[in-house]
Design a protein around this motif. Structure first.
Motif, short mmCIF file in Angstrom:
data_model
loop_
_atom_site.label_atom_id
_atom_site.label_comp_id
_atom_site.label_asym_id
_atom_site.label_seq_id
_atom_site.Cartn_x
_atom_site.Cartn_y
_atom_site.Cartn_z
N LEU A 1 -3.29 2.62 5.29
CA LEU A 1 -2.08 3.38 4.94
C LEU A 1 -0.90 2.48 4.59
O LEU A 1 0.02 2.92 3.88
CB LEU A 1 -1.68 4.30 6.11
CG LEU A 1 -2.57 5.50 6.40
CD1 LEU A 1 -2.03 6.26 7.60
CD2 LEU A 1 -2.68 6.41 5.18
N ASP A 2 -0.90 1.25 5.07
CA ASP A 2 0.23 0.37 4.79
C ASP A 2 -0.05 -0.61 3.65
O ASP A 2 0.69 -1.56 3.45
CB ASP A 2 0.64 -0.41 6.04
CG ASP A 2 -0.51 -1.12 6.72
OD1 ASP A 2 -1.64 -1.11 6.18
OD2 ASP A 2 -0.29 -1.69 7.79
N TRP A 3 -1.08 -0.35 2.85
CA TRP A 3 -1.33 -1.15 1.65
C TRP A 3 -0.85 -0.36 0.44
O TRP A 3 -1.20 0.82 0.28
CB TRP A 3 -2.81 -1.44 1.47
CG TRP A 3 -3.45 -2.28 2.53
CD1 TRP A 3 -2.89 -2.82 3.64
CD2 TRP A 3 -4.83 -2.67 2.56
NE1 TRP A 3 -3.81 -3.51 4.37
CE2 TRP A 3 -5.02 -3.43 3.72
CE3 TRP A 3 -5.91 -2.44 1.71
CZ2 TRP A 3 -6.26 -3.97 4.07
CZ3 TRP A 3 -7.15 -2.97 2.05
CH2 TRP A 3 -7.31 -3.74 3.22
N TYR A 4 -0.09 -1.02 -0.42
CA TYR A 4 0.43 -0.38 -1.63
C TYR A 4 0.16 -1.26 -2.84
O TYR A 4 -0.03 -2.48 -2.72
CB TYR A 4 1.94 -0.15 -1.50
CG TYR A 4 2.33 0.86 -0.45
CD1 TYR A 4 2.46 2.22 -0.76
CD2 TYR A 4 2.60 0.46 0.86
CE1 TYR A 4 2.83 3.14 0.20
CE2 TYR A 4 2.98 1.38 1.83
CZ TYR A 4 3.09 2.71 1.49
OH TYR A 4 3.46 3.63 2.44
N HIS A 5 0.16 -0.64 -4.01
CA HIS A 5 -0.01 -1.34 -5.27
C HIS A 5 1.37 -1.54 -5.89
O HIS A 5 2.07 -0.58 -6.22
CB HIS A 5 -0.90 -0.52 -6.20
CG HIS A 5 -1.24 -1.23 -7.48
ND1 HIS A 5 -0.52 -1.06 -8.64
CD2 HIS A 5 -2.24 -2.11 -7.77
CE1 HIS A 5 -1.07 -1.82 -9.59
NE2 HIS A 5 -2.10 -2.45 -9.09
N ARG A 6 1.76 -2.82 -6.02
CA ARG A 6 3.10 -3.14 -6.54
C ARG A 6 2.99 -4.15 -7.67
O ARG A 6 2.62 -5.30 -7.45
CB ARG A 6 3.98 -3.70 -5.42
CG ARG A 6 5.40 -4.01 -5.85
CD ARG A 6 6.12 -4.77 -4.76
NE ARG A 6 7.52 -4.97 -5.08
CZ ARG A 6 8.32 -5.84 -4.44
NH1 ARG A 6 7.84 -6.57 -3.45
NH2 ARG A 6 9.58 -5.96 -4.81
N GLU A 7 3.28 -3.72 -8.87
CA GLU A 7 3.30 -4.59 -10.04
C GLU A 7 2.01 -5.40 -10.16
O GLU A 7 2.03 -6.62 -10.40
CB GLU A 7 4.52 -5.52 -10.00
CG GLU A 7 5.84 -4.75 -10.05
CD GLU A 7 7.05 -5.67 -9.94
OE1 GLU A 7 6.88 -6.83 -9.53
OE2 GLU A 7 8.16 -5.21 -10.27
N GLY A 8 0.88 -4.73 -9.97
CA GLY A 8 -0.41 -5.37 -10.16
C GLY A 8 -0.96 -6.10 -8.96
O GLY A 8 -2.06 -6.65 -9.02
#
Length: 345
Positions: free
Chosen positions: A200-207
């Motif tokens: 849940l605390d992993w996100y996709h940010r600018e690749g």
């Protein structure tokens, strides 16, 4: 096998080379919704703002969720990337809401996580306790910290953590001394938590993947069930976590498997062959899946414990040496009951 002999065998199992495999059953026991509840949520909460093509596809999928289950529905009709993004978003919000309620109870001292009760009974190798979990929630990580362990997630940083396995590992170094011509390093006690399906605390940010404990207006990095699962597992950071999880499984001398149904292709290519090769294994779960039961009966290195009720009497169905025996009035299948009845007795 007498119950006293079984207890001794289970106690001795928690020795060197132990790898924990944690499935959704443990999170469900703590109150995180399972697949059925998640499927029901998706049916009613996928946004109406889907494109016409996605909406047409969703109209094929959601009736199957109600009749055949979430994974079966997504296996029959692979979602498009845009529909999958909507499913991931809704899934993350649903699981995060349940997790937040559990966290509130923990921090107000209203409950203690089951895994936090187990950890004091485990050996703490210098390299860390390997824990492989298919769960999105952070209950494993929190349980470790509540039990006094550090948690190596392979991300480095507190607020915008980047995937950096080496830096994350070295952050637990607490000192060094020269022994002869060699340098000996001292590391803090920790768990190495591998999450091949994301968190849940992993996100996709600018690749790139970024880890942040709160909610962000970015796509979450979690792999939902279905045809896209295997493909997505080869993208970062899933690939690194899958690689480390499989390496831990390949090196394990024994397994403790909690609430896992043996239905995941990412792990099965390594886990099942290792168990069949003779690695000592203990399985604790509310209900053994057909695959888990077959493996337990066919492999004498496996001890499996599940809930069972016979003639109105609740207890545990225990498979030892390929033979099933009902033991009334014990709940070793639940981690709470396992710790209290086996490890604290």
């Amino acid at each position: 096998m007498e119950l006293s002999e079984l207890k001794k065998q289970l106690q001795e199992h928690l020795g060197d080379g132990l790898v924990l495999i944690v499935g959704s059953g443990l999170s469900c026991a703590e109150g995180v919704p399972g697949m059925g509840a998640l499927g029901g949520h998706l049916v009613t909460h996928i946004p109406a703002s889907l494109s016409p093509d996605d909406n047409k596809l969703w109209e094929q999928i959601h009736p199957l969720i109600e009749t055949e289950g979430l994974e079966a529905a997504l296996l029959k009709h692979a979602p498009t990337p845009s529909l999958e993004a909507a499913i991931v978003q809704s899934t993350g919000e649903f699981i995060a809401a349940a997790e937040a309620s559990i966290l509130a109870e923990i921090f107000s001292n209203a409950r203690t996580l089951r895994l936090a009760k187990l950890i004091p009974h485990l050996l703490k190798p210098d390299t860390g306790i390997p824990i492989v979990t298919t769960n999105y929630d952070r209950l494993v990580e929190l349980a470790c910290e509540e039990a006094g362990l550090g948690v190596d997630t392979m991300f480095s940083g507190q607020f915008a953590a980047k995937l950096n396995p080496q830096e994350s590992s070295w952050s637990f170094c607490r000192g060094a001394k020269l022994v002869g011509r060699n340098v000996r390093y001292k590391f803090a006690a920790r768990a190495n938590v591998f999450k091949p399906h994301g968190s849940l605390d992993w996100y996709h940010r600018e690749g790139n993947p970024v880890r942040y404990a709160g909610a962000l207006p970015l796509p979450r990095l979690i792999i939902t069930p279905g045809l896209n699962k295997f493909r997505n597992g080869y993208e970062s950071p899933f690939d690194k976590h899958r690689e480390k999880a499989n390496d831990a499984i390949d090196k394990a001398r024994r397994f403790l498997i909690v609430g896992y149904g043996f239905n995941d292709d990412h792990l099965e290519t390594h886990l099942t062959p290792r168990i069949k090769s003779g690695v000592k294994t203990v399985i604790l779960t509310y209900a053994l899946s057909p695959k888990a039961k077959k493996m337990s009966v066919e492999n004498k290195n496996v001890v499996a414990i599940e809930f069972h009720e016979a003639a109105g009497v609740k207890g545990a169905n225990i498979i030892v040496d390929g033979t099933e025996v009902f033991h009334p009035d014990i709940n070793y299948w639940d981690l709470d009951g396992f710790v209290e009845g086996v490890l604290s007795a």
